[in-house]
Design a protein around this motif. Sequence first.
Motif, PDB file in Angstrom:
ATOM      1  N   LYS A   1       9.833  -3.844  -0.022  1.00  0.00           N
ATOM      2  CA  LYS A   1       8.750  -4.509   0.042  1.00  0.00           C
ATOM      3  C   LYS A   1       8.423  -4.292   1.430  1.00  0.00           C
ATOM      4  CE  LYS A   1       7.558  -7.780  -3.428  1.00  0.00           C
ATOM      5  NZ  LYS A   1       7.246  -8.084  -3.587  1.00  0.00           N
TER       6      LYS A   1
ATOM      7  N   THR B   1       5.319  -2.697   4.429  1.00  0.00           N
ATOM      8  CA  THR B   1       4.791  -3.495   4.527  1.00  0.00           C
ATOM      9  C   THR B   1       4.440  -3.537   6.521  1.00  0.00           C
ATOM     10  OG1 THR B   1       4.469  -4.974   2.777  1.00  0.00           O
ATOM     11  CG2 THR B   1       3.290  -6.233   4.750  1.00  0.00           C
TER      12      THR B   1
ATOM     13  N   GLN C   1       2.958  -0.498   7.277  1.00  0.00           N
ATOM     14  CA  GLN C   1       1.433  -0.627   7.033  1.00  0.00           C
ATOM     15  C   GLN C   1       0.688  -1.195   8.678  1.00  0.00           C
ATOM     16  OE1 GLN C   1       1.103  -2.391   3.551  1.00  0.00           O
ATOM     17  NE2 GLN C   1       1.336  -0.154   2.807  1.00  0.00           N
TER      18      GLN C   1
END
Length: 114
Positions: free
Chosen positions: A81, A85, A88
């Motif tokens: 995760k 993130t 992105q």
Amino acid sequence: MTEPRLTSQFRISALQRLTEADGGFATLLHKGDPTSGVILLVGHIRGGNPVLFERYPALDGSLTWHRITQSLVGDETEITKYWKTRTQRDPDLWVLELDVASIERLDGLLATDA
């Protein structure tokens, strides 16, 4: 005069080859900017206990590997995760996963790329 630096793509390639030459596995999880993308490294010892590292500049200007937040150590879901993130927000970021036989081998690989 500035010293020439190795590109991110060159460093990734070198880490992959060194890992595989030593009997480990290297997987590119996210391809970043070939020249200057930041590198995150997910290190595994025999497929378990993932640890996340990132290269930061030291006070003398050299780049050294640092472990990212102790709370993520060993938690594959949180590490995934975290790097997703980050990619992105920073599409130039590289994410490389290395799986080696021992912490000493992982430390040795990171020391060769310091």
